[in-house]
Motif scaffolding. Structure first.
Motif, mmCIF file in Angstrom:
data_model
loop_
_atom_site.group_PDB
_atom_site.id
_atom_site.type_symbol
_atom_site.label_atom_id
_atom_site.label_comp_id
_atom_site.label_asym_id
_atom_site.label_seq_id
_atom_site.Cartn_x
_atom_site.Cartn_y
_atom_site.Cartn_z
ATOM 1 N N UNK A 26 0.811 -1.215 0.000
ATOM 2 C CA UNK A 26 0.000 0.000 0.000
ATOM 3 C C UNK A 26 0.843 1.263 0.000
ATOM 4 N N UNK A 27 2.154 1.131 0.029
ATOM 5 C CA UNK A 27 3.027 2.292 0.016
ATOM 6 C C UNK A 27 3.948 2.321 1.216
ATOM 7 N N UNK A 28 4.754 3.370 1.286
ATOM 8 C CA UNK A 28 5.810 3.430 2.296
ATOM 9 C C UNK A 28 5.319 3.690 3.711
ATOM 10 N N UNK A 29 4.061 4.060 3.903
ATOM 11 C CA UNK A 29 3.555 4.369 5.234
ATOM 12 C C UNK A 29 2.747 3.238 5.860
ATOM 13 N N UNK A 30 2.727 2.074 5.202
ATOM 14 C CA UNK A 30 1.965 0.946 5.714
ATOM 15 C C UNK A 30 2.700 -0.349 5.405
ATOM 16 N N UNK A 31 2.643 -1.320 6.330
ATOM 17 C CA UNK A 31 3.305 -2.606 6.116
ATOM 18 C C UNK A 31 2.673 -3.366 4.956
ATOM 19 N N UNK A 32 3.475 -4.227 4.368
ATOM 20 C CA UNK A 32 3.003 -5.076 3.282
ATOM 21 C C UNK A 32 1.998 -6.086 3.813
ATOM 22 N N UNK A 33 0.961 -6.339 3.044
ATOM 23 C CA UNK A 33 -0.078 -7.305 3.391
ATOM 24 C C UNK A 33 0.165 -8.584 2.588
ATOM 25 N N UNK A 34 0.156 -9.714 3.268
ATOM 26 C CA UNK A 34 0.327 -11.019 2.629
ATOM 27 C C UNK A 34 -1.035 -11.707 2.552
ATOM 28 N N UNK A 35 -1.376 -12.221 1.390
ATOM 29 C CA UNK A 35 -2.616 -12.980 1.206
ATOM 30 C C UNK A 35 -2.230 -14.453 1.208
ATOM 31 N N UNK A 36 -2.770 -15.182 2.193
ATOM 32 C CA UNK A 36 -2.322 -16.558 2.433
ATOM 33 C C UNK A 36 -3.509 -17.510 2.519
ATOM 34 N N UNK A 37 -3.386 -18.652 1.825
ATOM 35 C CA UNK A 37 -4.371 -19.731 1.926
ATOM 36 C C UNK A 37 -3.886 -20.679 3.014
ATOM 37 N N UNK A 38 -4.654 -20.799 4.094
ATOM 38 C CA UNK A 38 -4.260 -21.665 5.200
ATOM 39 C C UNK A 38 -4.365 -23.128 4.796
ATOM 40 N N UNK A 39 -3.349 -23.884 5.132
ATOM 41 C CA UNK A 39 -3.238 -25.276 4.689
ATOM 42 C C UNK A 39 -4.323 -26.165 5.283
ATOM 43 N N UNK A 40 -4.613 -26.005 6.554
ATOM 44 C CA UNK A 40 -5.558 -26.900 7.222
ATOM 45 C C UNK A 40 -6.999 -26.687 6.774
ATOM 46 N N UNK A 41 -7.406 -25.428 6.633
ATOM 47 C CA UNK A 41 -8.812 -25.128 6.349
ATOM 48 C C UNK A 41 -9.073 -24.611 4.937
ATOM 49 N N UNK A 42 -8.026 -24.138 4.257
ATOM 50 C CA UNK A 42 -8.208 -23.556 2.933
ATOM 51 C C UNK A 42 -8.718 -22.122 2.964
ATOM 52 N N UNK A 43 -8.921 -21.581 4.155
ATOM 53 C CA UNK A 43 -9.408 -20.210 4.306
ATOM 54 C C UNK A 43 -8.334 -19.235 3.834
ATOM 55 N N UNK A 44 -8.757 -18.205 3.110
ATOM 56 C CA UNK A 44 -7.859 -17.153 2.643
ATOM 57 C C UNK A 44 -7.874 -16.029 3.674
ATOM 58 N N UNK A 45 -6.700 -15.644 4.155
ATOM 59 C CA UNK A 45 -6.575 -14.587 5.159
ATOM 60 C C UNK A 45 -5.519 -13.580 4.734
ATOM 61 N N UNK A 46 -5.649 -12.364 5.247
ATOM 62 C CA UNK A 46 -4.646 -11.320 5.056
ATOM 63 C C UNK A 46 -3.821 -11.211 6.339
#
Length: 77
Positions: A26-46
Protein backbone atom coordinates in the motif's frame (compact mmCIF):
# COMPACT_ATOMS: atom_id res chain seq x y z
CA UNK A 1 0.76 -2.57 -6.02
CA UNK A 2 -0.23 -6.24 -5.99
CA UNK A 3 2.21 -9.07 -6.75
CA UNK A 4 1.18 -12.67 -7.42
CA UNK A 5 3.77 -15.14 -6.12
CA UNK A 6 4.50 -17.78 -8.72
CA UNK A 7 5.33 -20.25 -7.34
CA UNK A 8 3.60 -19.69 -4.01
CA UNK A 9 5.68 -19.73 -0.81
CA UNK A 10 5.07 -21.99 2.20
CA UNK A 11 4.89 -19.82 5.33
CA UNK A 12 3.99 -19.98 9.02
CA UNK A 13 1.36 -17.59 10.38
CA UNK A 14 -0.31 -17.08 13.77
CA UNK A 15 -3.15 -19.29 12.44
CA UNK A 16 -0.92 -22.08 11.12
CA UNK A 17 0.91 -23.06 7.96
CA UNK A 18 -0.24 -21.71 4.61
CA UNK A 19 0.65 -20.88 1.04
CA UNK A 20 1.44 -17.21 0.36
CA UNK A 21 -0.35 -16.30 -2.86
CA UNK A 22 -0.14 -12.51 -3.15
CA UNK A 23 1.62 -9.50 -1.65
CA UNK A 24 -0.16 -6.16 -1.45
CA UNK A 25 1.99 -3.08 -1.00
CA UNK A 26 0.00 0.00 0.00
CA UNK A 27 3.03 2.29 0.02
CA UNK A 28 5.81 3.43 2.30
CA UNK A 29 3.55 4.37 5.23
CA UNK A 30 1.97 0.95 5.71
CA UNK A 31 3.30 -2.61 6.12
CA UNK A 32 3.00 -5.08 3.28
CA UNK A 33 -0.08 -7.30 3.39
CA UNK A 34 0.33 -11.02 2.63
CA UNK A 35 -2.62 -12.98 1.21
CA UNK A 36 -2.32 -16.56 2.43
CA UNK A 37 -4.37 -19.73 1.93
CA UNK A 38 -4.26 -21.67 5.20
CA UNK A 39 -3.24 -25.28 4.69
CA UNK A 40 -5.56 -26.90 7.22
CA UNK A 41 -8.81 -25.13 6.35
CA UNK A 42 -8.21 -23.56 2.93
CA UNK A 43 -9.41 -20.21 4.31
CA UNK A 44 -7.86 -17.15 2.64
CA UNK A 45 -6.58 -14.59 5.16
CA UNK A 46 -4.65 -11.32 5.06
CA UNK A 47 -1.60 -11.00 7.34
CA UNK A 48 0.68 -8.12 8.19
CA UNK A 49 4.29 -8.74 7.10
CA UNK A 50 5.35 -8.93 10.76
CA UNK A 51 3.15 -12.04 11.23
CA UNK A 52 4.58 -14.11 8.36
CA UNK A 53 7.62 -16.39 8.73
CA UNK A 54 9.17 -18.46 5.97
CA UNK A 55 8.67 -22.19 6.65
CA UNK A 56 11.70 -24.39 7.12
CA UNK A 57 13.13 -25.73 3.87
CA UNK A 58 15.92 -28.25 4.46
CA UNK A 59 16.80 -28.52 0.76
CA UNK A 60 17.60 -24.82 0.44
CA UNK A 61 18.76 -24.37 4.04
CA UNK A 62 16.08 -21.79 4.89
CA UNK A 63 14.90 -21.07 8.44
CA UNK A 64 16.68 -24.08 9.95
CA UNK A 65 17.09 -22.52 13.40
CA UNK A 66 13.32 -22.52 13.96
CA UNK A 67 13.42 -26.32 14.18
CA UNK A 68 16.77 -26.35 16.02
CA UNK A 69 18.51 -27.99 13.07
CA UNK A 70 22.29 -27.85 13.59
CA UNK A 71 24.12 -27.79 10.26
CA UNK A 72 27.51 -28.42 11.89
CA UNK A 73 26.31 -31.64 13.57
CA UNK A 74 24.72 -32.89 10.34
CA UNK A 75 28.01 -32.44 8.44
CA UNK A 76 29.80 -34.63 11.01
CA UNK A 77 27.47 -37.60 10.48
Amino acid sequence: MMLQLNPSILVNTPLGVGQALFLIDYGMHQNTCWVIALQESGIIKHFDCNDVILSTNYTYGMNLRKNKFDIEKEHLR
